[in-house]
Each structure stands twice: as C-alpha cells, then as structure tokens.
Design a protein around this motif. Structure first.
Motif, short mmCIF file in Angstrom:
data_model
loop_
_atom_site.label_atom_id
_atom_site.label_comp_id
_atom_site.label_asym_id
_atom_site.label_seq_id
_atom_site.Cartn_x
_atom_site.Cartn_y
_atom_site.Cartn_z
N ILE A 197 8.36 21.73 -10.96
CA ILE A 197 8.39 21.00 -12.16
C ILE A 197 7.08 20.40 -12.65
N GLY A 198 6.59 19.75 -11.45
CA GLY A 198 5.16 19.15 -11.63
C GLY A 198 4.20 20.30 -11.77
N PHE A 199 4.17 21.38 -11.36
CA PHE A 199 3.19 22.30 -11.69
C PHE A 199 3.13 22.67 -13.05
N GLY A 200 4.48 23.09 -13.64
CA GLY A 200 4.65 23.42 -14.80
C GLY A 200 4.21 22.22 -16.05
N GLY A 201 4.52 20.98 -15.43
CA GLY A 201 4.26 19.70 -16.35
C GLY A 201 2.48 19.65 -16.50
N SER A 202 2.09 19.90 -15.36
CA SER A 202 0.53 19.75 -14.99
C SER A 202 -0.10 20.57 -15.73
N VAL A 203 0.12 21.90 -15.76
CA VAL A 203 -0.53 22.86 -16.51
C VAL A 203 -0.38 22.70 -17.86
N ASN A 238 -9.72 25.64 -12.87
CA ASN A 238 -8.39 26.11 -12.68
C ASN A 238 -8.55 27.07 -11.50
N TYR A 239 -9.09 28.25 -11.83
CA TYR A 239 -9.20 29.43 -10.89
C TYR A 239 -10.07 29.36 -9.65
N LEU A 240 -11.15 28.65 -9.54
CA LEU A 240 -11.58 28.04 -8.37
C LEU A 240 -10.65 27.12 -7.57
N GLY A 241 -9.81 26.23 -8.23
CA GLY A 241 -8.96 25.44 -7.59
C GLY A 241 -7.91 26.52 -7.02
N ASN A 242 -7.70 27.54 -7.53
CA ASN A 242 -6.62 28.45 -7.18
C ASN A 242 -6.97 29.31 -6.02
N SER A 243 -8.43 29.54 -5.73
CA SER A 243 -8.70 30.59 -4.86
C SER A 243 -9.59 29.69 -3.70
N THR A 268 -3.02 14.95 -5.85
CA THR A 268 -2.30 14.38 -6.93
C THR A 268 -2.36 12.78 -6.81
N PHE A 269 -2.49 12.22 -5.51
CA PHE A 269 -2.60 10.78 -5.82
C PHE A 269 -4.04 10.20 -6.34
N THR A 270 -5.05 10.90 -5.91
CA THR A 270 -6.46 10.60 -6.92
C THR A 270 -6.13 10.81 -8.20
N ALA A 271 -5.59 11.93 -8.61
CA ALA A 271 -5.28 12.06 -10.05
C ALA A 271 -4.56 10.88 -10.85
N VAL A 325 -6.81 20.95 -10.04
CA VAL A 325 -7.15 21.43 -8.74
C VAL A 325 -5.91 21.44 -7.78
N ALA A 326 -5.13 20.35 -7.92
CA ALA A 326 -3.96 20.26 -7.07
C ALA A 326 -2.81 21.20 -7.40
N ALA A 327 -2.64 21.33 -8.89
CA ALA A 327 -1.64 22.39 -9.06
C ALA A 327 -2.07 23.69 -8.88
N TRP A 328 -3.29 24.15 -9.12
CA TRP A 328 -3.77 25.70 -8.81
C TRP A 328 -3.93 25.65 -7.27
N ALA A 329 -4.32 24.82 -6.74
CA ALA A 329 -4.18 25.00 -5.27
C ALA A 329 -2.92 25.36 -4.74
N LEU A 330 -1.94 24.56 -5.18
CA LEU A 330 -0.52 24.66 -4.70
C LEU A 330 -0.09 26.03 -5.14
N ALA A 331 -0.34 26.73 -6.34
CA ALA A 331 -0.04 27.78 -6.55
C ALA A 331 -0.81 29.02 -5.69
#
Length: 414
Positions: A323-329, A356-361, A391-394, A232-238
């Motif tokens: 970097i974190g986004f790519g690594g998380s994906v 992912n996509y709900l986290g993105n939208s 990200t802290f929760t993750a 959720v964090a990665a795709w929300a950031l995107a």
C-alpha cells in the motif's frame, strides 16, 4: 512501473489516431505483457542459483542489468516515437523482446541470462514510453490513459511473477515454459501493432531526440529533495522483493514451493497497483508522508515476521508495504508532474526515472554482496532497516517542508 508521457502533440496528431481508438485496450494489454515478462524471471532466480551454483551477488547483478538497460533505454529512446512514429518503435521493441525471450529459453549459464536481461531492459524501456504516448493518442481522455499507464505496470509485475511461479511449480520444464508462453504473447503483440493504424506523424529531429536530457532546475530543488528518500525507499524495496524476495521465502521461511516466490512479488506489486487505483484522485502532497510511513511500517512488520519464521505475518507486512509502495509511486510522480513546467517536464521526469531505477538496482546489488559476505539473515535485516531509515528521513523532510510552507503562508485570516 508507472509510465508518463509528457509530449504535447498537435491536434493533427491526435486526429490521426482517431480510427484506432478500438486498439486502446490492446495497447494496455501489451503494456501489461511487457511488465509481466520483466518480472517473470524473479521466481526462477532461486532455480538458476541452485542449478548453476553462483553466489547471491551475481543474482542481484543479473537483476540490476535489466534495470540499467531499462533506464538507458528510457533516457535515450524516450522521445523517439514522436519523430519516427509509434508503430516502428513498438515493432522494434517487440522484436528485441522476442530475441531476449529466445535467449532465456536457451540459457545455460549466467552470461546468456545476463545478456537476455539487458536486452529485455532496453526493449521494455522503449516499449513503455511509446505505449504511454500511444495510449494518450488513442483516447480523448488523458485521465483514462493515465490510469492504465499507472496501474498497468505494477499490475503487470504482479501477474508476471505470479504466472511464472505457477508455471515453475506445476508445469513442465520450469526454466523454459514461462518464456515460451511469453514468446507466444509477444508474437500476438507484434500482430496487433501491425494492424494498428499509426497515431503520430513523423517529424524531423529523431537523432537529436536520442540525447538524454536530465535536469534538476534550481527553483525546483526545494520540492524535489524531500521526495528523493521516499522514491529511493519505495524502489529499493521493490528491488529487494524482485531479486532477493524468493530467496528469503525459501531460505529464511523454509517455503520451498516455487509458487511462493511469485506470490511474494505479487503481494507487493499487486497491492501497489490496487493502491494506485484507489488513491489516484488524492493529491500528491497529502499522500507522500503517509505513504512513506506505511511503507516503513510494512517493512518492519515483514522483517520482524521473517526473523520469527512467521510467514503469514510477513505476508501481511508485505501487503501493508505494498500500500505504501503504490501510494509513494503515485505521489512522487504526481509531485514531479505538479512542480515541473511544460518546457522542463521531460528533463525533470528523466531525473525522476534515474532516481527511481538507481534506487531499484544499486541497493539490490549491494544487498547481494552483503548476502555473500554476511549471510542472508543479516543482510536482509540491514537492507530492511536502511529502507525504514529512508522512509523516516522522507517523513521528517516532508513534514518540515509542510511546516515551513505553513509559516510562509502565515495564519489564516478570519
């Protein structure tokens, strides 16, 4: 967005595609083209908003409509090419994308823009799943296909945003030219698909394959739940960068150059693509917590820089977050691939795409509403801090999971 093809094809189907191996590079290029088209509107959102005078929440809804169309297409059409063949589904996706680009070219209001984004989402979802399977068909090396389907989508997002920003800033007809260029590209893609030999035999069950299959098997919950906050964090950031990023650059950092809107997206997605390429040989378990932490740190750096009007530091923070986004994906999809058995993989990956996509939208839409109600500075701060909290929760959940496994395994014997 990484594409995973989990369908196991019989040897006969693989032999069918042997004469078309020379099309592997072309199919990779078509994959990049579709994702480039999906991010091309991002630098234009600020232009549309100024021309048509709509609030920020409308902007993020337009962005989310694409994601909902994409998600629905992935869930419904994800396995269709296994029954109808690759070429018919690709041809239909390209045709639908061409219709969407024509709507972009002629759009005079938000309604037409929204319709174009929905159609584009449906076309992209159908194309990416089919292209992922086609790339596997066309090469004896699954590793080679995996690299393209992991790096290509993020690279396409970066190239689309950057190219759009360049054309909007320096070319004529800022809300038209980029779509005309993409339209030419899609016509060429249609020619390539026409020339490509079919790589998958037809088989019955096309109608049944349209039924979405999403599942979280009970025996996998302990592995999936700790990964969800990272996803959720990665795709929300995107989602934030693709929808509100250009607005933040223009209004909070005072960067009126339209190219900056493309650069903002490119820094995140392009760095993410490079991270996937560099880290692809690392295990998912070793990447998850560090990637989440890196994404959170980069987000905090960017937020602090935006509040201080420090554009270069904000850019550096975006690179760190990328970097974190790519690594998380890479790590989250790797985790799903590792834990799911062949008989449940399709439904489990459908679950991953849904998260992912709900986290993105959804966060992007809520962010747009917050911008309208609270103003861009406050909404940006809240959005970024929520991502950091995720990200802290993750990291906490993943570290607790690792410690629990260590206790179960017991001390190593000498």
């Amino acid at each position: 967005m990484p594409v995973k093809s989990e369908t196991v094809r019989p040897p006969a189907a693989r032999r069918l595609g042997a004469p078309g191996r020379g099309f592997f590079g072309w199919m990779g290029a078509v994959l990049v083209l579709f994702l480039a088209a999906s991010s091309a509107p991002s630098p234009l959102y600020v232009v549309y908003q100024q021309q048509w005078q709509f609030p920020a929440w409308v902007l993020t809804v337009v962005f989310a409509l694409y994601v909902f169309g994409l998600l629905g297409s992935l869930l419904v059409f994800g396995a269709l090419s296994d029954h109808l063949g690759r070429r018919p589904v690709l041809a239909a996706a390209i045709g639908l994308e061409i219709v969407a680009l024509v709507l972009f070219l002629t759009a005079q209001d938000v309604l037409v823009l929204s319709a174009a984004r929905v159609l584009q989402g449906v076309a992209t979802g159908a194309a990416t799943t089919t292209l992922g399977a086609t790339l596997v068909d066309l090469t004896p090396s699954r590793g080679r296909a995996g690299v393209v389907t992991s790096v290509g989508p993020l690279g396409g997002l970066a190239l689309g945003a950057l190219g759009s920003g360049l054309l909007v800033q320096f070319g004529p007809a800022p809300t038209r030219l980029v779509y005309a260029v993409l339209l030419v590209g899609m016509v060429l893609a249609a020619v390539v698909v026409t020339l490509m030999p079919e790589t998958s035999r037809r088989r019955p069950g096309a109608v049944a394959s349209l039924r979405p299959r999403v599942a979280m098997p009970s025996h996998l919950r302990a592995d999936i739940i700790p990964v969800v906050p990272a996803m959720v964090a990665a795709w929300a950031l995107a989602g934030m960068y693709l929808s509100l990023g250009p607005s933040v650059a223009a209004e909070l950092l005072g960067l009126d150059n339209r190219l900056i809107g493309g650069i903002v997206v490119t820094l995140l997605a392009g760095t993410g693509a490079l991270a996937v390429l560099v880290l692809r040989s690392r295990s998912a378990s070793s990447l998850l917590a560090p990637s989440s932490a890196t994404l959170g740190i980069g987000t905090l750096i960017s937020l602090a820089a935006v509040m201080q009007d420090a554009a270069w530091i904000a850019a550096a923070g975006t690179v760190v977050a990328g970097i974190g986004f790519g690594g998380s994906v890479l790590a989250t999809f790797g985790t799903f691939a590792r834990i799911a058995g062949p008989h449940e993989r399709s439904a489990v990956f459908a679950l991953a795409n849904t998260i992912n996509y709900l986290g993105n939208s959804v966060p992007a839409v809520l962010g747009g509403i917050a911008v309208t109600a609270l103003g861009l500075p406050t909404a940006t701060t809240v959005y970024a801090l929520v991502i950091v909290a995720a990200t802290f929760t993750a990291c906490t959940l993943l570290l607790n999971q690792a410690r629990a496994r260590g206790r179960v395994a017991g001390p190593a014997r000498p």
